[in-house]
Design a protein around this motif. Sequence first.
Motif, mmCIF file in Angstrom:
data_model
loop_
_atom_site.group_PDB
_atom_site.id
_atom_site.type_symbol
_atom_site.label_atom_id
_atom_site.label_comp_id
_atom_site.label_asym_id
_atom_site.label_seq_id
_atom_site.Cartn_x
_atom_site.Cartn_y
_atom_site.Cartn_z
ATOM 1 N N ASP A 179 3.994 5.258 10.771
ATOM 2 C CA ASP A 179 3.991 4.538 9.498
ATOM 3 C C ASP A 179 2.540 4.510 9.023
ATOM 4 O OD1 ASP A 179 4.398 2.907 7.299
ATOM 5 O OD2 ASP A 179 4.579 1.075 8.485
ATOM 6 N N ALA A 180 2.214 5.397 8.079
ATOM 7 C CA ALA A 180 0.838 5.547 7.592
ATOM 8 C C ALA A 180 0.686 4.830 6.257
ATOM 9 C CB ALA A 180 0.505 7.023 7.435
ATOM 10 N N ARG A 181 -0.362 4.034 6.128
ATOM 11 C CA ARG A 181 -0.614 3.263 4.907
ATOM 12 C C ARG A 181 -2.035 3.484 4.430
ATOM 13 N NH1 ARG A 181 4.052 1.924 2.683
ATOM 14 N NH2 ARG A 181 5.460 2.007 4.445
ATOM 15 N N LEU A 182 -2.160 3.640 3.138
ATOM 16 C CA LEU A 182 -3.450 3.815 2.501
ATOM 17 C C LEU A 182 -4.084 2.438 2.325
ATOM 18 C CD1 LEU A 182 -5.216 6.003 1.242
ATOM 19 C CD2 LEU A 182 -3.975 5.636 -0.888
ATOM 20 N N VAL A 183 -5.278 2.275 2.832
ATOM 21 C CA VAL A 183 -5.984 1.001 2.697
ATOM 22 C C VAL A 183 -6.899 1.035 1.476
ATOM 23 C CG1 VAL A 183 -7.664 -0.552 3.794
ATOM 24 C CG2 VAL A 183 -5.828 0.488 5.151
ATOM 25 N N GLN A 219 0.832 -1.197 0.000
ATOM 26 C CA GLN A 219 0.000 0.000 0.000
ATOM 27 C C GLN A 219 0.867 1.247 0.000
ATOM 28 O OE1 GLN A 219 -1.645 -1.254 3.701
ATOM 29 N NE2 GLN A 219 -3.593 -1.833 2.791
ATOM 30 N N PRO A 220 0.466 2.309 -0.738
ATOM 31 C CA PRO A 220 1.203 3.575 -0.667
ATOM 32 C C PRO A 220 1.181 4.103 0.765
ATOM 33 C CG PRO A 220 -0.506 3.668 -2.366
ATOM 34 C CD PRO A 220 -0.699 2.398 -1.601
ATOM 35 N N GLY A 221 2.166 4.932 1.084
ATOM 36 C CA GLY A 221 2.185 5.446 2.438
ATOM 37 C C GLY A 221 3.192 6.549 2.659
ATOM 38 N N ALA A 222 3.304 6.910 3.927
ATOM 39 C CA ALA A 222 4.220 7.960 4.345
ATOM 40 C C ALA A 222 4.742 7.624 5.732
ATOM 41 C CB ALA A 222 3.506 9.308 4.377
ATOM 42 N N THR A 223 5.975 8.042 5.981
ATOM 43 C CA THR A 223 6.575 7.877 7.299
ATOM 44 C C THR A 223 6.925 9.256 7.833
ATOM 45 O OG1 THR A 223 7.514 5.759 6.637
ATOM 46 C CG2 THR A 223 8.427 6.776 8.615
ATOM 47 N N LEU A 224 6.369 9.590 9.003
ATOM 48 C CA LEU A 224 6.651 10.862 9.654
ATOM 49 C C LEU A 224 7.283 10.608 11.012
ATOM 50 C CD1 LEU A 224 4.564 11.796 7.472
ATOM 51 C CD2 LEU A 224 3.839 13.511 9.118
ATOM 52 N N VAL A 257 -2.512 3.659 10.575
ATOM 53 C CA VAL A 257 -1.221 4.193 11.013
ATOM 54 C C VAL A 257 -0.745 3.374 12.192
ATOM 55 C CG1 VAL A 257 0.036 6.231 11.833
ATOM 56 C CG2 VAL A 257 -1.949 6.520 10.333
ATOM 57 N N THR A 258 0.513 2.975 12.149
ATOM 58 C CA THR A 258 1.146 2.358 13.308
ATOM 59 C C THR A 258 2.121 3.383 13.868
ATOM 60 O OG1 THR A 258 0.980 0.175 12.275
ATOM 61 C CG2 THR A 258 2.503 0.400 14.136
ATOM 62 N N LEU A 259 1.974 3.699 15.145
ATOM 63 C CA LEU A 259 2.895 4.606 15.821
ATOM 64 C C LEU A 259 3.904 3.769 16.595
ATOM 65 C CD1 LEU A 259 0.441 7.329 17.188
ATOM 66 C CD2 LEU A 259 1.758 7.336 15.063
ATOM 67 N N LEU A 260 5.186 4.097 16.416
ATOM 68 C CA LEU A 260 6.278 3.324 17.023
ATOM 69 C C LEU A 260 7.187 4.232 17.833
ATOM 70 C CD1 LEU A 260 7.175 1.766 13.593
ATOM 71 C CD2 LEU A 260 6.060 0.499 15.413
ATOM 72 N N GLY A 261 7.664 3.740 18.959
ATOM 73 C CA GLY A 261 8.713 4.451 19.680
ATOM 74 C C GLY A 261 9.987 4.352 18.854
ATOM 75 N N ALA A 262 10.648 5.482 18.602
ATOM 76 C CA ALA A 262 11.827 5.474 17.730
ATOM 77 C C ALA A 262 12.996 4.711 18.348
ATOM 78 C CB ALA A 262 12.254 6.905 17.404
#
Length: 153
Positions: free
Chosen positions: A117-121, A49-54, A132-137
Amino acid sequence: MAEQQAAEYGLQEARQMLQEAFAPWVLDLGLSIEALELDPPAGSPPDWQPGATLRMAFSERLCRSGGVICGQALMALADTAMVFAVCAGYRGFRPMTTVDQTTHFLKAVASTDVIADARLVRLGRTMSFGRVTLLGASDRKPVAMVSSAFAML
């Protein structure tokens, strides 16, 4: 911000969009766009899936008592990251508004940046959906899972 041409949309345009199209308080979160994924990499699975990482830089200003990053900041990070995932799917900016966001907090996060980590469904003409999965860096362990829906304007 004017719509971007498909061939031009990339990190530079996304970073400019972050500066120009979001409320000043969103910029106060210390967000940076680390990656946009518009096309599947070689050998990617069929469900790619397309996505973005912020990244949201750690700041004491984002913490509640006890040094834990507050849920409101995490939800704003997820919402913003999903906008960029939708733009990745469209290969450019389209006006949109959040119509639903459900957040499941998995564990507290403190004293570290947070990665989204955001993904288009599903990318639709009038509605788009994502996760979106939020992760501790520092440990890359999930701290929250978010699902969202956007109305395309």
